[in-house]
Design an enzyme around this catalytic site. Structure first.
Site, PDB file in Angstrom:
ATOM      1  N   HIS A  57       5.676  -1.494   1.084  1.00 14.57           N
ATOM      2  CA  HIS A  57       6.392  -1.605   2.363  1.00 14.57           C
ATOM      3  C   HIS A  57       6.070  -2.942   3.050  1.00 14.57           C
ATOM      4  CE1 HIS A  57       8.292   2.343   2.619  1.00 14.57           C
ATOM      5  NE2 HIS A  57       7.180   2.864   2.120  1.00 14.57           N
ATOM      6  N   TRP A  64      -0.302   5.013   2.597  1.00  8.03           N
ATOM      7  CA  TRP A  64       0.137   3.617   2.514  1.00  8.03           C
ATOM      8  C   TRP A  64      -1.053   2.659   2.624  1.00  8.03           C
ATOM      9  CZ3 TRP A  64       3.255   6.257   6.510  1.00  8.03           C
ATOM     10  CH2 TRP A  64       4.426   6.801   5.984  1.00  8.03           C
TER      11      TRP A  64
END
Length: 407
Positions: free
Chosen positions: A148, A201
Site C-alpha cells: 500500500h 500492514w
C-alpha cells in the site's frame, strides 16, 4: 374421402395459425427484450445498448461548494497503450481498491487482455505491441514499491522499478496516477474491522526522503504479532494509529512536513500543509473515483482514458462497515480523529460531481450538434432529388386539357 380431406385442411390451418402465432409472439418479445437483453453473439452485453442508459442522470439541483476552472474539470487523456504511458494505481486501504484493481486487470476491453491465470495473485498486462506493462498496480506488478505505497513512495519509486523490471533505461514515461476515496467514517470502521481480524500492514515501508521512519517517529499501537480482537475504543484511543486521516497522509507529499518527524513543524501547520498537498495531488491526478458512486466512477474512468469496461460496476452497500452499530458520540469521535480526511472527502466529492456533470453535459451538447448536422445533411441530400422529380415530370391529360381550354 371428403371428410378426411376436410380434416386434413383443418389440421393444416391450425398448424399454420400456431406457427404464425408463435412467430408474432417471438417478434413482440424481441421488441421488448431484444434491445437490452437478447444480445446474440456479443460477450459485451451492456456495450450494445445505449451507453448512457447504465449511468445515473446528473442531479440538476446539485449545489456546487467549490469553484473549479475548466482545466480541473476536463479529464480526457491521450493514453498511448502502445507507447510509453503507464497507469499507476494508488491503493488506499479499505476504499474498494481490491475490487477496482480486479476491474483493471479482468474487466477492461483491450486488444490484448491481461493474462490472469487461476491460482496466481498477479496478472500479466502487456502492451499489444511488446512485452512491457502498461499498468502498475497490486494485481499486475504486485507491491513493488511496498505494501500500500502512498503518493510519496510511488512518485519516487515507480520509474526505477519499471526500468529494473524491463531491464532497460526508457525514454521519459508518462505516468497517469489514479486512486479511489471513500467516506472517512465508513473507511475507518472498515479498517478497524479488518485489523480486528488480524490485519497489520506492518510490512509497509513508509519510505520518505530515502529512509523509513524510526520506531520513535512511528510507534506501534500494539505489542505482539497483530492487534486482533481490539475493541473500537482501543482502536480510537491509540494516538499513533495510521488509520487516522489515512487518505490525506497517503495522498500528500510527506517531504513537505519532514516525513514522520512530528517535531519538524508545528502540529497545526503540519495538518494544513498535508491537507493542501493532498488536495493538489488529487486534483492533478488523471482520475479518481469514489467508492459510494460506482457507476459514475466507471463513467469517468472510461471517458478519461478512452477505455471501456466489459461489465458494468455494481454498487454494494452491505459492507462490513455498514454492519457496525455505533452511537452518535462514537461517530463524532471518528470524525474528529479524521478531520483532515473529512475535509478532503468533502472537497473530492464536490470535484467528482462537478466533473461528472461537466462531462455528461459536454457529451449531450456534442450529440445535439451531431444530430443537427445529420439532419442538415439528410435535407441537403433530399432537395436535389425533389427538384429533379419536378423537372422530369410529364404533364397529365387533365392538365393539358385545362391549358387548351384556357387558350
Amino acid at each position: 374421402m371428403k371428410r378426411i380431406g376436410k380434416n386434413m385442411v383443418e389440421r393444416t390451418s391450425k398448424f399454420v395459425l400456431i406457427v404464425l402465432g408463435s412467430i408474432c409472439f417471438m417478434l413482440i418479445l424481441y421488441q421488448y427484450v431484444g434491445p437490452g437483453m437478447m444480445n446474440f453473439g456479443s460477450p459485451h452485453r451492456y456495450l450494445i445498448q445505449d451507453d448512457l442508459d447504465i449511468f445515473p442522470t446528473p442531479d440538476p439541483h446539485y449545489v456546487k461548494k467549490y469553484y473549479f476552472p475548466i482545466r480541473d474539470l476536463e479529464r480526457s487523456v491521450d493514453f498511448e497503450i502502445k507507447g510509453e504511458d503507464v497507469i499507476v494505481f494508488l491503493h488506499i486501504q479499505k476504499t474498494g481498491g481490491t475490487t477496482f484493481g480486479r476491474h483493471l486487470v479482468q474487466n477492461v476491453r483491450l486488444e490484448v487482455p491481461c493474462d490472469c491465470r487461476p491460482g496466481q495473485k498477479k496478472c500479466t498486462c502487456y502492451r499489444p505491441n511488446r512485452k512491457e506493462t502498461w499498468l502498475f498496480s497490486r494485481f499486475s506488478t504486485g507491491w513493488s514499491c511496498g505494501l500500500h505505497a502512498d503518493w510519496t513512495e510511488l512518485t519516487n519509486c515507480v520509474p526505477g522499478v519499471l526500468n529494473k523490471k524491463e531491464n532497460t533505461l526508457k525514454n521519459p514515461r508518462k505516468f497517469y496516477y489514479i486512486t479511489l476515496l471513500r467516506d472517512p467514517v465508513s473507511r475507518y470502521l472498515s479498517e478497524w474491522r479488518h485489523v480486528q481480524r488480524g490485519a497489520t500492514w506492518k510490512t509497509s515501508l513508509h519510505m520518505c526522503d530515502g529512509r523509513t521512519p524510526t520506531p520513535d517517529e512511528l510507534p506501534s499501537c500494539y505489542e505482539g504479532t497483530d492487534w486482533s480482537g481490539c475493541s473500537l475504543q482501543q482502536f480510537t484511543d491509540c494516538p499513533y494509529n495510521l488509520a487516522n486521516n489515512r487518505q490525506v497522509r497517503m495522498l500528500a507529499d510527506l517531504s513537505l512536513v519532514g516525513c514522520y518527524n512530528m517535531s519538524f513543524i508545528p502540529e497545526k501547520k503540519r495538518a494544513q500543509v498535508l491537507l493542501e498537498s493532498a488536495k493538489k495531488n488529487l486534483r492533478d491526478m488523471a482520475f479518481f473515483g469514489l467508492t459510494e458512486f460506482q457507476r459514475k466512477t466507471q463513467y469517468l474512468f472510461e471517458r478519461t482514458f478512452n477505455l471501456k469496461f466489459i461489465r458494468p460496476f455494481m454498487q454494494y452497500n452491505s459492507t462490513r462497515a455498514a454492519g457496525v452499530d455505533v452511537d452518535n458520540d462514537t461517530i463524532l469521535r471518528i470524525e474528529e480523529l479524521n478531520d483532515l480526511d473529512m475535509q478532503l472527502y468533502d472537497y473530492a466529492k464536490d470535484l467528482f460531481q462537478q466533473r461528472y456533470q461537466y462531462k455528461r453535459q459536454l457529451e449531450r451538447m456534442e450529440q445535439r450538434i451531431k444530430n443537427r448536422e445529420e439532419r442538415r445533411l439528410q435535407r441537403s441530400n433530399e432537395s436535389p432529388r425533389e427538384e429533379t422529380e419536378e423537372q422530369g415530370r410529364l404533364p397529365t391529360e387533365d392538365y393539358m386539357s385545362h391549358i387548351i381550354e384556357k387558350w
